[in-house]
Every structure is written in C-alpha cells, then in structure tokens.
Design a protein around this motif. Structure first.
Motif, PDB file in Angstrom:
ATOM      1  N   SER A   2      -6.648   2.432   5.661  1.00  0.00           N
ATOM      2  CA  SER A   2      -7.943   2.128   6.274  1.00  0.00           C
ATOM      3  C   SER A   2      -8.590   0.932   5.577  1.00  0.00           C
ATOM      4  O   SER A   2      -8.254   0.591   4.434  1.00  0.00           O
ATOM      5  CB  SER A   2      -8.870   3.337   6.164  1.00  0.00           C
ATOM      6  N   ARG A   3      -9.532   0.330   6.282  1.00  0.00           N
ATOM      7  CA  ARG A   3     -10.283  -0.780   5.686  1.00  0.00           C
ATOM      8  C   ARG A   3     -11.025  -0.308   4.439  1.00  0.00           C
ATOM      9  O   ARG A   3     -11.096  -1.032   3.434  1.00  0.00           O
ATOM     10  CB  ARG A   3     -11.263  -1.342   6.717  1.00  0.00           C
ATOM     11  N   GLY A   4     -11.545   0.915   4.496  1.00  0.00           N
ATOM     12  CA  GLY A   4     -12.260   1.451   3.343  1.00  0.00           C
ATOM     13  C   GLY A   4     -11.376   1.570   2.120  1.00  0.00           C
ATOM     14  O   GLY A   4     -11.809   1.277   0.990  1.00  0.00           O
ATOM     15  N   GLU A   5     -10.120   1.993   2.302  1.00  0.00           N
ATOM     16  CA  GLU A   5      -9.193   2.112   1.180  1.00  0.00           C
ATOM     17  C   GLU A   5      -8.882   0.741   0.585  1.00  0.00           C
ATOM     18  O   GLU A   5      -8.771   0.589  -0.636  1.00  0.00           O
ATOM     19  CB  GLU A   5      -7.909   2.802   1.635  1.00  0.00           C
ATOM     20  N   LEU A   6      -8.743  -0.255   1.443  1.00  0.00           N
ATOM     21  CA  LEU A   6      -8.475  -1.601   0.960  1.00  0.00           C
ATOM     22  C   LEU A   6      -9.674  -2.158   0.196  1.00  0.00           C
ATOM     23  O   LEU A   6      -9.515  -2.796  -0.850  1.00  0.00           O
ATOM     24  CB  LEU A   6      -8.116  -2.520   2.123  1.00  0.00           C
ATOM     25  N   LEU A   7     -10.871  -1.909   0.713  1.00  0.00           N
ATOM     26  CA  LEU A   7     -12.068  -2.386   0.020  1.00  0.00           C
ATOM     27  C   LEU A   7     -12.238  -1.692  -1.330  1.00  0.00           C
ATOM     28  O   LEU A   7     -12.678  -2.313  -2.307  1.00  0.00           O
ATOM     29  CB  LEU A   7     -13.297  -2.165   0.897  1.00  0.00           C
ATOM     30  N   GLU A   8     -11.868  -0.413  -1.395  1.00  0.00           N
ATOM     31  CA  GLU A   8     -11.936   0.292  -2.673  1.00  0.00           C
ATOM     32  C   GLU A   8     -10.964  -0.314  -3.673  1.00  0.00           C
ATOM     33  O   GLU A   8     -11.296  -0.513  -4.855  1.00  0.00           O
ATOM     34  CB  GLU A   8     -11.640   1.772  -2.485  1.00  0.00           C
ATOM     35  N   ALA A   9      -9.726  -0.632  -3.212  1.00  0.00           N
ATOM     36  CA  ALA A   9      -8.749  -1.269  -4.093  1.00  0.00           C
ATOM     37  C   ALA A   9      -9.265  -2.629  -4.562  1.00  0.00           C
ATOM     38  O   ALA A   9      -9.086  -2.999  -5.733  1.00  0.00           O
ATOM     39  CB  ALA A   9      -7.416  -1.429  -3.372  1.00  0.00           C
ATOM     40  N   ARG A  10      -9.929  -3.358  -3.668  1.00  0.00           N
ATOM     41  CA  ARG A  10     -10.482  -4.653  -4.062  1.00  0.00           C
ATOM     42  C   ARG A  10     -11.569  -4.479  -5.120  1.00  0.00           C
ATOM     43  O   ARG A  10     -11.619  -5.253  -6.097  1.00  0.00           O
ATOM     44  CB  ARG A  10     -11.057  -5.369  -2.839  1.00  0.00           C
ATOM     45  N   ARG A  11     -12.426  -3.485  -4.967  1.00  0.00           N
ATOM     46  CA  ARG A  11     -13.471  -3.249  -5.960  1.00  0.00           C
ATOM     47  C   ARG A  11     -12.852  -2.905  -7.308  1.00  0.00           C
ATOM     48  O   ARG A  11     -13.317  -3.380  -8.354  1.00  0.00           O
ATOM     49  CB  ARG A  11     -14.394  -2.122  -5.481  1.00  0.00           C
ATOM     50  N   TRP A  12     -11.830  -2.069  -7.288  1.00  0.00           N
ATOM     51  CA  TRP A  12     -11.159  -1.717  -8.543  1.00  0.00           C
ATOM     52  C   TRP A  12     -10.568  -2.968  -9.199  1.00  0.00           C
ATOM     53  O   TRP A  12     -10.692  -3.163 -10.409  1.00  0.00           O
ATOM     54  CB  TRP A  12     -10.064  -0.691  -8.268  1.00  0.00           C
ATOM     55  N   ALA A  13      -9.885  -3.783  -8.409  1.00  0.00           N
ATOM     56  CA  ALA A  13      -9.267  -4.998  -8.963  1.00  0.00           C
ATOM     57  C   ALA A  13     -10.331  -5.910  -9.566  1.00  0.00           C
ATOM     58  O   ALA A  13     -10.152  -6.467 -10.652  1.00  0.00           O
ATOM     59  CB  ALA A  13      -8.481  -5.724  -7.884  1.00  0.00           C
ATOM     60  N   ASP A  14     -11.443  -6.068  -8.849  1.00  0.00           N
ATOM     61  CA  ASP A  14     -12.526  -6.912  -9.360  1.00  0.00           C
ATOM     62  C   ASP A  14     -13.069  -6.351 -10.677  1.00  0.00           C
ATOM     63  O   ASP A  14     -13.268  -7.096 -11.645  1.00  0.00           O
ATOM     64  CB  ASP A  14     -13.649  -7.013  -8.327  1.00  0.00           C
ATOM     65  N   ASP A  15     -13.304  -5.052 -10.708  1.00  0.00           N
ATOM     66  CA  ASP A  15     -13.859  -4.433 -11.909  1.00  0.00           C
ATOM     67  C   ASP A  15     -12.898  -4.535 -13.101  1.00  0.00           C
ATOM     68  O   ASP A  15     -13.327  -4.644 -14.256  1.00  0.00           O
ATOM     69  CB  ASP A  15     -14.186  -2.965 -11.648  1.00  0.00           C
ATOM     70  N   LEU A  16     -11.597  -4.490 -12.796  1.00  0.00           N
ATOM     71  CA  LEU A  16     -10.583  -4.543 -13.850  1.00  0.00           C
ATOM     72  C   LEU A  16     -10.190  -5.976 -14.209  1.00  0.00           C
ATOM     73  O   LEU A  16      -9.377  -6.183 -15.116  1.00  0.00           O
ATOM     74  CB  LEU A  16      -9.340  -3.764 -13.412  1.00  0.00           C
ATOM     75  N   GLY A  17     -10.741  -6.949 -13.499  1.00  0.00           N
ATOM     76  CA  GLY A  17     -10.424  -8.349 -13.780  1.00  0.00           C
ATOM     77  C   GLY A  17      -9.037  -8.754 -13.338  1.00  0.00           C
ATOM     78  O   GLY A  17      -8.411  -9.629 -13.956  1.00  0.00           O
ATOM     79  N   LEU A  18      -8.544  -8.161 -12.242  1.00  0.00           N
ATOM     80  CA  LEU A  18      -7.186  -8.420 -11.762  1.00  0.00           C
ATOM     81  C   LEU A  18      -7.197  -9.323 -10.535  1.00  0.00           C
ATOM     82  O   LEU A  18      -7.908  -9.055  -9.561  1.00  0.00           O
ATOM     83  CB  LEU A  18      -6.497  -7.103 -11.398  1.00  0.00           C
ATOM     84  N   ASP A  19      -6.403 -10.391 -10.568  1.00  0.00           N
ATOM     85  CA  ASP A  19      -6.130 -11.175  -9.369  1.00  0.00           C
ATOM     86  C   ASP A  19      -5.019 -10.485  -8.574  1.00  0.00           C
ATOM     87  O   ASP A  19      -4.128  -9.855  -9.161  1.00  0.00           O
ATOM     88  CB  ASP A  19      -5.685 -12.591  -9.734  1.00  0.00           C
ATOM     89  N   LEU A  20      -5.049 -10.642  -7.259  1.00  0.00           N
ATOM     90  CA  LEU A  20      -4.084  -9.962  -6.403  1.00  0.00           C
ATOM     91  C   LEU A  20      -3.310 -10.946  -5.538  1.00  0.00           C
ATOM     92  O   LEU A  20      -3.820 -11.986  -5.138  1.00  0.00           O
ATOM     93  CB  LEU A  20      -4.795  -8.961  -5.483  1.00  0.00           C
ATOM     94  N   SER A  21      -2.072 -10.579  -5.244  1.00  0.00           N
ATOM     95  CA  SER A  21      -1.295 -11.201  -4.168  1.00  0.00           C
ATOM     96  C   SER A  21      -0.740 -10.073  -3.313  1.00  0.00           C
ATOM     97  O   SER A  21      -0.739  -8.907  -3.725  1.00  0.00           O
ATOM     98  CB  SER A  21      -0.149 -12.058  -4.723  1.00  0.00           C
ATOM     99  N   VAL A  22      -0.261 -10.406  -2.127  1.00  0.00           N
ATOM    100  CA  VAL A  22       0.376  -9.421  -1.246  1.00  0.00           C
ATOM    101  C   VAL A  22       1.804  -9.856  -0.995  1.00  0.00           C
ATOM    102  O   VAL A  22       2.062 -10.994  -0.564  1.00  0.00           O
ATOM    103  CB  VAL A  22      -0.391  -9.257   0.071  1.00  0.00           C
ATOM    104  N   GLU A  23       2.743  -8.955  -1.279  1.00  0.00           N
ATOM    105  CA  GLU A  23       4.176  -9.203  -1.092  1.00  0.00           C
ATOM    106  C   GLU A  23       4.652  -8.418   0.131  1.00  0.00           C
ATOM    107  O   GLU A  23       4.170  -7.315   0.398  1.00  0.00           O
ATOM    108  CB  GLU A  23       4.954  -8.743  -2.326  1.00  0.00           C
TER     109      GLU A  23
END
Length: 289
Positions: free
Chosen positions: A46-67
């Motif tokens: 869901s969009r909500g799950e993706l937004l939650e993952a984005r918030r976690w990544a931001d809080d943890l200082g992680l850059d993301l890519s999609v493979e």
C-alpha cells in the motif's frame, strides 16, 4: 563521496522495516530495496506502507534505490521472466508494467534511482554472439529499446533516474553492450544511466575494473559491489573472488562518483546480518588502504 549501501535481496527473510533498522545499526548509509514477494511487493504493497518505509529511512539517515531483479515475482516457474527481450509482445508488456510500478514505488519512497536489466533473449543469444547477423542485432536492440522508452519517459516525469545494468548471460552482459544500446537509441537514451556491478566485470573479463569505472564515469549513476570469479556468475563476499576491492573503491573516489555503492550478496540471506556486517568491515578496511 559515494555512500555505502546494502541490497535487500541479501536479507530475503527480513521484514522491510527490520531490514532498514538493521542496516542502519550496522553502519550503512543507504539501502538498495528489491521489491519481491513478501517484501514491498509492487502488486500488494500500500501507499501507506511505502510512506512508512520512507519515514523510517529518513529518520535513520538512509538513502534509497529501487532494484528490479526479483527472480520469480512475475512467473513462479521461470526465473527473471517475462523480460524485455521476450519474443511475445504481451510478455514484454508485463515486464514494462512491472517496471512502471517499481518507478511509482521509487517516487513514493524518495528513491533517486531505479535499476533494471535487459533479460535473456529466448535462444540465449547475447549482443556479442557470433551467430547474430547484423539485421538480427538491430531487431533485438529495437525490441529492448521499445520496452525502455516508456520506462524512461515515466522516470523523467517522476524524477527517478533509470540505471541500466549489464548482466552476465543476458542479452546485454557487458558495459560495451550498454554503450551500443545507448548509441542505437540516440537522444532517447540521453538519460539512461549505467549501473555497474563490479563483480560482473570480473565474470565477463572487463578488467581492470578501475579502467571500466573511469571509462563510464560520465554515465555512472549506480554501483553494485560484490566479488566474483572469472566466468562464474555468482556473487561472493569480498576476498573470496578476484576483485581488487581497494583499487575498485579508489577508482570510484577518483572519478568523483557520488551515488550509492550497494553490496549485493543475494545468496547470503541465510546469514544476512552477519554478511552485512562482514561486508561493511571489509569495505572500510579497503577504503583505508
């Protein structure tokens, strides 16, 4: 400098948020997310799950890519099928639709890059195959290009860069093949970046790795890190193959590469946390030499 990351295809038994937290605790600065069955599945998440993952990544200082290298997500019986090289247009369309879903995910997640590959041609031919007549080469390049065009267009709209990865055994398996594809597509491939897997260079004999990094620096937007042996497409822990890790990392520094350099140990999920820690330690040691 580039940021060290880890590909979640090496944490196949972890929940997405657990994987993010684990990798941040180990010391990584980025995560290469591989959407797959049970892991941010593009057909179920869901969009909500993706937004939650984005918030976690931001809080943890992680850059993301999609493979986009999930093995059996589109066909439970055939690895990496369908793909952009399938003779059946309907099959190719399914791959394109999957890639577009992954682009939408990348946009929601705030990921800057999406990586993809050509896939295998139905008869196992590669761009370098001696059996391919010139007309057949153009036919297959056109087949691949036609699948990439809508992905590139949508990537531009969403602000997600598309990185093409040469993959041993697939239609385009070497950096030179990527160059031939870009030349064939002309201006349509102006923003088709390169994802360079340094282990693949060992497999295909495109050595020294540093020379290839320098050669393609202007188009390099994503990097995968792993060791390998010549002629054997198996991702290994650093030190188990013939990759000169210190020289590879130095070359990335020297060309000013600033994207993610993501460890890809897709066969090590059974010891994922240990492998992630060991890989980072070896990378840090190599950077100090």
């Amino acid at each position: 400098m580039f940021r060290l990351a880890y590909n979640t295809n090496g944490l196949a038994h972890h929940r997405p948020l657990d994987a993010l937290r684990l990798l941040a605790e180990v010391g990584y600065e980025g995560v290469a997310l591989t959407p797959d069955a049970g892991f941010l599945d593009p057909f179920e998440v869901s969009r909500g799950e993706l937004l939650e993952a984005r918030r976690w990544a931001d809080d943890l200082g992680l850059d993301l890519s999609v493979e986009t290298g999930a093995r059996f997500l589109l066909d439970a019986r055939a690895k990496h099928r369908p793909n952009l090289m399938d003779v059946d247009p309907a099959a190719r369309k399914r791959r394109v639709e999957f890639l577009l879903r992954c682009l939408a995910q990348a946009h929601i997640l705030g990921a800057d890059v999406l990586s993809l590959w050509a896939g295998g041609e139905d008869e196992g031919q590669t761009l370098e195959s001696q059996e391919l007549a010139p007309g057949r080469v153009e036919e297959l390049l056109e087949r691949l290009a036609s699948g990439l065009l809508p992905v590139l267009e949508r990537g531009r709209e969403l602000g997600v860069r598309v990185a093409f990865e040469p993959e041993p055994g697939m239609f385009i398996e070497r950096p030179a093949g990527y160059g031939q594809l870009v030349e064939y597509m002309g201006s349509d491939a102006a923003d088709l970046g390169l994802c360079l897997d340094v282990g693949h260079l060992v497999v295909t004999g495109d050595l020294p790795v540093g020379r290839e990094i320098e050669r393609w620096a202007d188009r390099l937007i994503h990097v995968h890190l792993d060791d390998a042996l010549p002629g054997i497409h198996e991702h290994l822990m650093f030190g188990q193959g013939e990759l000169d890790l210190a020289a590879t990392l130095k070359a990335l520094v020297d060309v000013g590469y600033k994207g993610l350099a993501a460890v890809e140990l897709s066969r090590d999920s059974h010891r994922g946390p240990t492998a992630a820690g060991e890989a980072l330690e070896r990378l840090r040691n190599a950077l100090r030499t």
